[in-house]
Scaffold this motif. Sequence first.
Motif, PDB file in Angstrom:
ATOM      1  N   VAL A  71       1.054  -7.885  -0.967  1.00  0.00           N
ATOM      2  CA  VAL A  71       0.055  -8.687  -0.220  1.00  0.00           C
ATOM      3  C   VAL A  71      -0.057  -7.889   1.354  1.00  0.00           C
ATOM      4  CG1 VAL A  71      -0.575 -10.849   1.317  1.00  0.00           C
ATOM      5  CG2 VAL A  71       0.455 -11.053  -1.061  1.00  0.00           C
ATOM      6  N   ALA A  72       0.937  -7.559   1.704  1.00  0.00           N
ATOM      7  CA  ALA A  72       1.074  -6.735   3.228  1.00  0.00           C
ATOM      8  C   ALA A  72       0.110  -5.568   3.020  1.00  0.00           C
ATOM      9  CB  ALA A  72       2.271  -6.761   3.770  1.00  0.00           C
ATOM     10  N   THR A  73       0.826  -4.732   1.937  1.00  0.00           N
ATOM     11  CA  THR A  73       0.021  -3.395   1.487  1.00  0.00           C
ATOM     12  C   THR A  73      -1.516  -3.728   1.318  1.00  0.00           C
ATOM     13  OG1 THR A  73       2.298  -2.857   0.641  1.00  0.00           O
ATOM     14  CG2 THR A  73      -0.047  -1.325   0.138  1.00  0.00           C
ATOM     15  N   ASN A  74      -1.891  -4.579   0.681  1.00  0.00           N
ATOM     16  CA  ASN A  74      -3.359  -4.584   0.694  1.00  0.00           C
ATOM     17  C   ASN A  74      -4.197  -4.945   1.921  1.00  0.00           C
ATOM     18  OD1 ASN A  74      -3.082  -4.212  -2.200  1.00  0.00           O
ATOM     19  ND2 ASN A  74      -2.837  -6.385  -2.680  1.00  0.00           N
ATOM     20  N   PHE A  75      -3.392  -5.836   2.737  1.00  0.00           N
ATOM     21  CA  PHE A  75      -4.102  -6.179   3.811  1.00  0.00           C
ATOM     22  C   PHE A  75      -4.264  -5.031   4.632  1.00  0.00           C
ATOM     23  CE2 PHE A  75      -3.411  -7.585   8.181  1.00  0.00           C
ATOM     24  CZ  PHE A  75      -4.602  -8.327   8.403  1.00  0.00           C
ATOM     25  N   LEU A  76      -2.989  -4.336   4.947  1.00  0.00           N
ATOM     26  CA  LEU A  76      -3.161  -3.004   5.754  1.00  0.00           C
ATOM     27  C   LEU A  76      -4.200  -2.129   4.899  1.00  0.00           C
ATOM     28  CD1 LEU A  76       0.676  -2.348   6.384  1.00  0.00           C
ATOM     29  CD2 LEU A  76      -1.145  -3.111   7.920  1.00  0.00           C
ATOM     30  N   LEU A  77      -4.365  -1.854   3.828  1.00  0.00           N
ATOM     31  CA  LEU A  77      -5.200  -0.897   3.226  1.00  0.00           C
ATOM     32  C   LEU A  77      -6.641  -1.658   3.486  1.00  0.00           C
ATOM     33  CD1 LEU A  77      -3.663  -0.276  -0.185  1.00  0.00           C
ATOM     34  CD2 LEU A  77      -3.925   1.496   1.719  1.00  0.00           C
TER      35      LEU A  77
END
Length: 316
Positions: free
Chosen positions: A291-297
């Motif tokens: 989830v964090a990775t998708n948010f940062l992307l």
Amino acid sequence: MDPALMGSLQHCCCRLPKMGDTWAQLPWPGPFHPAMLLVSLLLAAGVAHLEAGTSCPVLCTCHNQVVDCSGQRLFSVPPDLPMDTRNLSLAHNRITAVPPGYLTCYMELQVLDLRNNSLMELPPGLFLHAKRLAHLDLSYNNLSHVPADMFQEAHGLVHIDLSHNPWLRRVHPRAFQGLVQLRDLDLSYGGLAFLSLEALEDLPGLVTLQIGGNPWVCGCTMEPLLKWLRNRIQRCTADSQLAECRGPPEVEGAPLFSLTEESFKACHLTLTLDDYLFIAFVGFVVSIASVATNFLLGITANCCHRWSKASEEEEI
């Protein structure tokens, strides 16, 4: 009525001697006399038995209750055999099928040799009346499976050879049920990848077992059979050098009897509560990280889009 039983009756009845013909050949003694009538009946029965018991099929040789029809390029089994046949050889022919009830009338049969033919299956109940059959050779045929109760009522079998049937893929767990006298069983050089322990564990008299030359898959399902074989290896002579694993890849080429309990250790792995908690924790962490990775992307993509738009406005 059961088709197999009907075939048995038809096959048996089609060879019964014609009593009328035999009776017509006997001289009539003139005036009716009970003693002469009894003598005539006994003579008729004797002639009928002689006619039924001494006929030998064309292309076969018959001697001392041995009927040899081997190597005659036969496409079907001979229809009529001496009723007292004990040893029947139909080997090295081109026989593709055996009719239902073929052995019904041969109560004395002890040896049946059907090797090197083109048999794909045998009719149900073929051995139903072969109670004295001791030796059966079905090697070098095209059998694809050994069904349940295939040898039903043939409890006197001592030797069964099913080797060199390349299409033999399955042996039913009840295929050899009731064969308490069976000593020699040859299942070598077929297409077997698996064999149920249930098929062998009720054979108390088994001495020789040949299973080499098959594409055995030595997975977890084979462990019960191998454990049973290891415990009986001193009593049961097996072709241990020819039996090899064809899979899985980690044991390919390994001798079947070289596998130990350690080889199947992975089959008995069990997870504790700590293991489940650790797996759940790892799953949770991976989910948060995803989830964090998708948010940062998403933020990065939005910033790039705004920067690109601002650059275009400044140029204008």
